[in-house]
Design a protein around this motif. Structure first.
Motif, PDB file in Angstrom:
ATOM      1  N   PRO A  95       0.804  -1.227   0.000  1.00  0.00           N
ATOM      2  CA  PRO A  95       0.000   0.000   0.000  1.00  0.00           C
ATOM      3  C   PRO A  95       0.839   1.280   0.000  1.00  0.00           C
ATOM      4  N   GLY A  96       2.026   1.271   0.597  1.00  0.00           N
ATOM      5  CA  GLY A  96       2.822   2.499   0.652  1.00  0.00           C
ATOM      6  C   GLY A  96       2.203   3.515   1.592  1.00  0.00           C
ATOM      7  N   ILE A  97       2.142   3.159   2.863  1.00  0.00           N
ATOM      8  CA  ILE A  97       1.543   4.035   3.883  1.00  0.00           C
ATOM      9  C   ILE A  97       2.359   5.324   3.970  1.00  0.00           C
ATOM     10  N   ARG A  98       1.664   6.471   4.023  1.00  0.00           N
ATOM     11  CA  ARG A  98       2.361   7.738   3.836  1.00  0.00           C
ATOM     12  C   ARG A  98       2.578   8.598   5.074  1.00  0.00           C
ATOM     13  N   GLY A  99       2.393   8.061   6.260  1.00  0.00           N
ATOM     14  CA  GLY A  99       2.608   8.903   7.433  1.00  0.00           C
ATOM     15  C   GLY A  99       1.528   9.952   7.600  1.00  0.00           C
ATOM     16  N   LEU A 100       0.280   9.528   7.377  1.00  0.00           N
ATOM     17  CA  LEU A 100      -0.858  10.436   7.501  1.00  0.00           C
ATOM     18  C   LEU A 100      -1.945   9.754   8.333  1.00  0.00           C
ATOM     19  N   HIS A 101      -2.750  10.556   9.005  1.00  0.00           N
ATOM     20  CA  HIS A 101      -3.947  10.038   9.667  1.00  0.00           C
ATOM     21  C   HIS A 101      -5.149  10.786   9.121  1.00  0.00           C
ATOM     22  N   GLN A 135      13.782  19.454  25.115  1.00  0.00           N
ATOM     23  CA  GLN A 135      13.713  18.382  26.106  1.00  0.00           C
ATOM     24  C   GLN A 135      12.690  17.308  25.739  1.00  0.00           C
ATOM     25  N   VAL A 136      11.854  17.585  24.744  1.00  0.00           N
ATOM     26  CA  VAL A 136      10.813  16.624  24.373  1.00  0.00           C
ATOM     27  C   VAL A 136      10.914  16.315  22.879  1.00  0.00           C
ATOM     28  N   SER A 137      10.944  15.012  22.541  1.00  0.00           N
ATOM     29  CA  SER A 137      10.829  14.675  21.121  1.00  0.00           C
ATOM     30  C   SER A 137       9.764  13.593  20.973  1.00  0.00           C
ATOM     31  N   VAL A 138       8.934  13.747  19.966  1.00  0.00           N
ATOM     32  CA  VAL A 138       7.821  12.821  19.773  1.00  0.00           C
ATOM     33  C   VAL A 138       7.918  12.227  18.374  1.00  0.00           C
ATOM     34  N   SER A 139       7.796  10.895  18.282  1.00  0.00           N
ATOM     35  CA  SER A 139       7.696  10.303  16.952  1.00  0.00           C
ATOM     36  C   SER A 139       6.337   9.628  16.824  1.00  0.00           C
ATOM     37  N   VAL A 140       5.711   9.848  15.682  1.00  0.00           N
ATOM     38  CA  VAL A 140       4.361   9.329  15.476  1.00  0.00           C
ATOM     39  C   VAL A 140       4.389   8.274  14.384  1.00  0.00           C
ATOM     40  N   GLY A 141       3.907   7.085  14.719  1.00  0.00           N
ATOM     41  CA  GLY A 141       3.780   6.024  13.725  1.00  0.00           C
ATOM     42  C   GLY A 141       2.321   5.881  13.363  1.00  0.00           C
ATOM     43  N   ARG A 142       1.960   4.698  12.815  1.00  0.00           N
ATOM     44  CA  ARG A 142       0.587   4.520  12.386  1.00  0.00           C
ATOM     45  C   ARG A 142      -0.369   4.383  13.573  1.00  0.00           C
ATOM     46  N   ARG A 143       0.052   3.581  14.572  1.00  0.00           N
ATOM     47  CA  ARG A 143      -0.845   3.324  15.695  1.00  0.00           C
ATOM     48  C   ARG A 143      -0.303   3.786  17.032  1.00  0.00           C
ATOM     49  N   ARG A 144       0.958   4.235  17.071  1.00  0.00           N
ATOM     50  CA  ARG A 144       1.474   4.683  18.355  1.00  0.00           C
ATOM     51  C   ARG A 144       2.359   5.910  18.216  1.00  0.00           C
ATOM     52  N   ALA A 145       2.320   6.697  19.281  1.00  0.00           N
ATOM     53  CA  ALA A 145       3.179   7.872  19.359  1.00  0.00           C
ATOM     54  C   ALA A 145       4.096   7.670  20.551  1.00  0.00           C
ATOM     55  N   THR A 146       5.394   7.874  20.340  1.00  0.00           N
ATOM     56  CA  THR A 146       6.346   7.694  21.428  1.00  0.00           C
ATOM     57  C   THR A 146       7.003   9.022  21.737  1.00  0.00           C
ATOM     58  N   ALA A 147       6.955   9.402  23.006  1.00  0.00           N
ATOM     59  CA  ALA A 147       7.579  10.664  23.415  1.00  0.00           C
ATOM     60  C   ALA A 147       8.799  10.365  24.267  1.00  0.00           C
ATOM     61  N   THR A 176      -7.910   8.377  12.844  1.00  0.00           N
ATOM     62  CA  THR A 176      -8.006   6.985  12.396  1.00  0.00           C
ATOM     63  C   THR A 176      -6.733   6.646  11.632  1.00  0.00           C
ATOM     64  N   PRO A 177      -6.005   5.558  11.998  1.00  0.00           N
ATOM     65  CA  PRO A 177      -6.215   4.739  13.191  1.00  0.00           C
ATOM     66  C   PRO A 177      -5.844   5.499  14.462  1.00  0.00           C
ATOM     67  N   PRO A 178      -6.478   5.148  15.605  1.00  0.00           N
ATOM     68  CA  PRO A 178      -6.196   5.889  16.835  1.00  0.00           C
ATOM     69  C   PRO A 178      -4.753   5.688  17.309  1.00  0.00           C
ATOM     70  N   LEU A 179      -4.240   6.674  18.032  1.00  0.00           N
ATOM     71  CA  LEU A 179      -2.850   6.630  18.499  1.00  0.00           C
ATOM     72  C   LEU A 179      -2.800   6.256  19.974  1.00  0.00           C
ATOM     73  N   ARG A 180      -1.860   5.359  20.313  1.00  0.00           N
ATOM     74  CA  ARG A 180      -1.602   5.065  21.713  1.00  0.00           C
ATOM     75  C   ARG A 180      -0.306   5.781  22.072  1.00  0.00           C
ATOM     76  N   VAL A 181      -0.356   6.615  23.077  1.00  0.00           N
ATOM     77  CA  VAL A 181       0.807   7.431  23.418  1.00  0.00           C
ATOM     78  C   VAL A 181       1.597   6.753  24.523  1.00  0.00           C
TER      79      VAL A 181
END
Lengths: 192, 203
Positions: A95-101, A135-147, A176-181
């Motif tokens: 599918p080539g997921i594009r880093g979008l929600h 002091q804070v960096s956040v990366s967002v994937g398809r279903r999770r965000a990591t800070a 959509t899809p929802p993010l788990r932080v």
């Protein structure tokens, strides 16, 4: 469902996936170069001019005698072609997921770049834990965000509180899809 | 509404990939099986000979050339033209008209220009501090349908929920003013500064 809704749904589905126009362009340019070369050889041959590399007849003869290259070279050429072919087929199918929600609850189909979400969540965490930008960096994937949080030395950060606050805000975006932080607090602090 | 032939691109890529993989496998097989190599050498060789004979037989009188070569050049040029048109089709197509509607009195057609939509949306979003810029484009959306793409560029750290809500209100307002429900796709992107570095990672 109205036509407008149908068009909107299709647009969202297309926008979330890569159209592969980059790969397509590269393949088309290579095919065009090969074709231009072959046409040039045929025309030179028609005009009785010397060939650039080989006459069309010699090229055809070479193709029939490709076996004389010897086993290692045949395996190498065949392997490279199979590999390129597989890469193209895989790029055609994945599918080539594009880093979008997207937000299906909005009145009009709305698509949000993950960068926007990451920057917004970083701001929420900074504000709630009273931290500076670096002091804070956040990366967002398809279903999770990591800070990742680097606390100031001597000023502990309440991980639970920060995480629940960030999760609450992420939920309010209704993505959509929802993010788990999840929030990681660095053991080593920064000198503030 | 993305204005690109996504499905067709994937179909062609798959087809070309399949052909390349099959040719590659065949070449590898020639090295693996000497009998197949012999068969190919004689079979394809006689094929080339037949073609060469046919070429000689179709010589254009009074010249050194022949019809087979001319036909090959023509086919090649047609294929090249198709490739170029495929490449040109990759770019985003734009329409000037956002929508058309029949007037109630039957006197004629109402044409809503893309700029009308653009100006209403931009004017409505100009005061929103989280938004750096907005861009409105009318694009083909399958057949004769036209859709409007609204691209919003946000300031770093702006709440996407707030931006999305603002953008949706602006679009609804434009649709109300223009009196027609037009298919709209809103995309919210980060400004250049936030987009530097990795696509999905910002501070």
């Amino acid at each position: 469902m109205s036509t407008t809704d149908k068009i909107g749904r299709r647009a969202v589905r297309q926008e979330l996936r890569s159209t592969r126009s980059g790969t397509t362009l590269i393949v088309a340019i290579i095919a065009l170069l090969v074709l231009a070369y072959l046409i040039t050889e045929v025309i030179l041959n028609m005009l009785g001019q010397p060939p650039l590399l080989a006459t069309p007849g010699a090229l055809a003869l070479g193709a029939t005698q490709i076996g004389s290259l010897g086993q290692p070279l045949l395996y190498a050429i065949g392997g490279v072609l199979v590999l390129i072919g597989l890469v193209l087929m895989v790029r055609a199918i994945l599918p080539g997921i594009r880093g979008l929600h997207h937000t299906p609850d909005a009145a009009n189909p709305t698509i949000i770049d993950d960068t926007v979400v990451a920057a917004a969540l970083a701001k929420v965490i900074r504000d709630s834990a009273n931290l500076r930008e670096e002091q804070v960096s956040v990366s967002v994937g398809r279903r999770r965000a990591t800070a990742h949080v680097h606390p100031t030395t001597g000023v502990p950060v309440d991980r639970e509180a920060v995480q629940s606050e960030a999760q609450k805000v992420a939920d309010s975006y209704a993505l959509t899809p929802p993010l788990r932080v999840s929030v990681d607090i660095d053991k080593k602090g920064m000198v503030g | 509404m993305t204005g690109k032939h996504a499905a067709l691109n994937r179909f062609f890529l798959f087809l070309i990939g399949l052909v390349l993989a099959l040719i590659g496998a065949a070449i590898g097989f020639l090295g693996f099986a000497p009998a197949a190599e012999k068969a190919w050498r004689s079979g394809a060789g006689s094929g080339v000979d037949t073609l060469a004979d046919a070429a000689q037989a179709s010589a254009i009188p009074g010249t050194q050339t022949h019809w087979v070569a001319a036909a090959a050049v023509l086919l090649g040029v047609i294929a090249a033209a198709l490739l170029i048109s495929w490449m040109i089709a990759q770019r985003q197509r734009v329409r000037r008209t956002a929508a058309r509607a029949e007037g109630d009195n039957g006197l004629g057609e109402i044409v809503i220009d893309n700029r009308a939509f653009e100006q209403i949306v931009e004017a409505r979003l100009a005061d929103e501090p989280g938004i750096i810029a907005s861009n409105v484009r009318s694009v083909p959306a399958g057949g004769t349908n036209t859709g409007v793409r609204v691209r919003i560029t946000t300031r770093r750290g702006a709440s996407p929920a707030r931006i999305a809500a603002e953008a949706n209100t602006a679009v609804d307002e434009a649709q109300t003013i223009l009196g027609k429900k037009i298919p709209v796709l809103i995309t919210v992107r980060a400004g250049a500064r936030a987009a530097l570095g990795h696509v999905q990672r910002v501070s």
